[in-house]
Design an enzyme around this catalytic site. Structure first.
Site, mmCIF file in Angstrom:
data_model
loop_
_atom_site.group_PDB
_atom_site.id
_atom_site.type_symbol
_atom_site.label_atom_id
_atom_site.label_comp_id
_atom_site.label_asym_id
_atom_site.label_seq_id
_atom_site.Cartn_x
_atom_site.Cartn_y
_atom_site.Cartn_z
ATOM 1 N N GLU A 91 0.824 -1.204 0.000
ATOM 2 C CA GLU A 91 0.000 0.000 0.000
ATOM 3 C C GLU A 91 0.859 1.255 0.000
ATOM 4 O O GLU A 91 1.891 1.316 0.656
ATOM 5 C CB GLU A 91 -0.867 0.022 1.249
ATOM 6 C CG GLU A 91 -1.866 -1.095 1.274
ATOM 7 C CD GLU A 91 -2.654 -1.095 2.565
ATOM 8 O OE1 GLU A 91 -3.273 -2.108 2.854
ATOM 9 O OE2 GLU A 91 -2.635 -0.077 3.271
ATOM 10 N N CYS A 119 -3.357 -2.025 14.427
ATOM 11 C CA CYS A 119 -2.964 -1.924 13.025
ATOM 12 C C CYS A 119 -3.387 -3.153 12.217
ATOM 13 O O CYS A 119 -3.091 -4.284 12.595
ATOM 14 C CB CYS A 119 -1.448 -1.763 12.968
ATOM 15 S SG CYS A 119 -0.779 -1.850 11.311
ATOM 16 N N LEU A 216 5.372 6.010 19.307
ATOM 17 C CA LEU A 216 5.436 5.742 20.752
ATOM 18 C C LEU A 216 4.091 5.205 21.259
ATOM 19 O O LEU A 216 4.019 4.139 21.826
ATOM 20 C CB LEU A 216 5.834 7.014 21.495
ATOM 21 C CG LEU A 216 6.596 6.792 22.791
ATOM 22 C CD1 LEU A 216 7.962 6.177 22.515
ATOM 23 C CD2 LEU A 216 6.773 8.097 23.557
HETATM 24 S S1 SF4 Z 1 5.081 -1.552 13.002
HETATM 25 FE FE1 SF4 Z 1 3.053 -1.793 13.933
HETATM 26 S S2 SF4 Z 1 1.884 -0.043 13.120
HETATM 27 FE FE2 SF4 Z 1 3.657 -0.259 11.788
HETATM 28 S S3 SF4 Z 1 2.967 -1.590 10.121
HETATM 29 FE FE3 SF4 Z 1 3.879 -2.913 11.680
HETATM 30 S S4 SF4 Z 1 2.163 -3.610 12.928
HETATM 31 FE FE4 SF4 Z 1 1.488 -1.783 11.777
#
Ligand code: SF4
Length: 363
Positions: A91, A119, A216
């Site tokens: 994406e 997420c 954070l």
């Molecule tokens: S680090 Fe965390 S917020 Fe970033 S893409 Fe990976 S799972 Fe998603």
């Protein structure tokens, strides 16, 4: 929301030098200019090349990029699901700002192993790293689109799918390429990490003036470990110590990203705790970016009651209210911390990271 087009084709930048190996050197230079400066979408546009060469290149090295694009109803955001040779999608998002900046948010991996609770990409798990070329292609796609209205990509952020510091070499090579070949200023390229300490310490030695952003999202280890499993490996203290070292070494301002989720991390107490912990580790040169949560994914059971995250429920996290965000910001500012509030662009196109990929996969 409306789908504005499906651009087809494929491009593999790795082949470029091989294709031009038997031609005079200046031809490769012309090809680079055509692709990365003039943003040609077909060799037919590259009239400095003889007709037979254009025809050969259209066959051997087609310039197309395969992507599905979705534009937000207000036209401020366009989200792309870019396909590669193995057809897995990454994406990328283009954001038009009112001050005429055009920011492209790119993915550095397909999926992500970090599993952050808020997420959708985390839910997908890790699929594979993207190559430097594949990262560059995401910017190229939007450069071509913007060219039609006489605009250019001005800023790039590595905040899409994946953890950039877990794909360090390809990420940094893409960032350098974007700077050198597409002319995007290093100061306009930002790398965002969930807190990979080794990556921060390596990044601070880079001779380029790229920006660093830290996700954070919580003011203490208990909450951060629940939201972001990476915190069990790299605690809040370790991350902030690495950020302090980065600031000392580079004298560059760091963006501290803080996602505001209703009843999870958005109370005045959370804000006070954040002031305390930031002041303990960081003396200067940082700003807190408050981001209203963009609804996505499933909600871990018992979260609001500080329960465990063993099970997931279909309930979603919710964004903080405008009132709470304002209160949170005021507490930070009263505590002497610079805070800004970023508009959550993705909201209008159902697009927190990973969400488009998940939606298309389920069609
Ligand atoms: S680090 Fe965390 S917020 Fe970033 S893409 Fe990976 S799972 Fe998603």
């Amino acid at each position: 929301m409306r789908t504005i087009c499906a651009i087809l084709l494929q491009m593999n930048l790795n082949k470029l030098k091989t294709v031009f190996a038997d031609l005079p050197k200046f031809r490769l230079k012309q090809a680079f200019k055509a692709i990365f400066n003039d943003f040609a979408e077909s060799w037919d546009e590259v009239t400095v090349f003889p007709k037979d060469l254009r025809a050969k290149l259209n066959t051997d090295f087609p310039l197309g990029i395969k992507a599905e694009l979705i534009e937000s109803s207000d036209g401020k955001t366009i989200k792309a699901l870019v396909s590669f040779e193995d057809t897995k999608g990454a994406e990328a998002v283009l954001m038009h700002h009112s001050d005429s900046r055009n920011t492209v948010c790119v993915s550095s991996q397909i999926g992500c192993a970090m599993g952050c609770e808020f997420c959708a990409t985390g839910d997908m798990g890790f699929k594979r790293n993207l190559t430097s070329d594949e990262i560059v292609m995401q910017v190229l796609l939007f450069s071509r689109l913007l060219k039609r209205s006489g605009q250019r990509v001005t800023n790039v952020t590595f905040m899409g799918m994946g953890e950039p510091f877990l794909n360090y070499d390809e990420m940094i090579s893409a960032a350098k390429f974007l700077n050198k070949e597409l002319g995007i200023a290093a100061r306009h390229i930002s790398i965002s990490t969930c807190g990979i300490v080794g990556g921060i310490l390596k990044f601070m030695k880079e001779p380029f003036q790229f920006n660093l952003a830290i996700s954070l999202h919580a003011p203490n280890n208990e909450l951060r470990s629940k939201l972001m499993p990476v915190n069990r490996r790299f605690s809040l203290e370790k991350v902030l110590q690495a950020v302090a070292a980065y600031i000392k070494e580079t004298n560059r301002k760091v963006m501290i990203e803080y996602l505001l989720i209703k009843d999870v991390n958005d109370s005045a107490e959370n804000a006070k705790e954040l002031v305390k912990v930031l002041k303990k580790y960081l003396v200067n040169l940082f700003v807190v970016n408050l981001i209203p949560y963009n609804p996505t994914g499933s909600r871990p059971e018992g979260f609001a009651n500080k329960g465990t995250f063993a099970k997931r429920t279909p309930f979603k996290f919710e964004p903080s209210s405008g009132k709470n965000i304002a209160k949170f910001k005021a507490v930070l500012e009263d505590g002497g911390i610079e805070a800004v509030q970023r508009f959550s662009f993705g909201q209008k196109i159902a697009g927190a990271c990973g969400q488009l990929g998940t939606r298309l996969k389920n069609r």
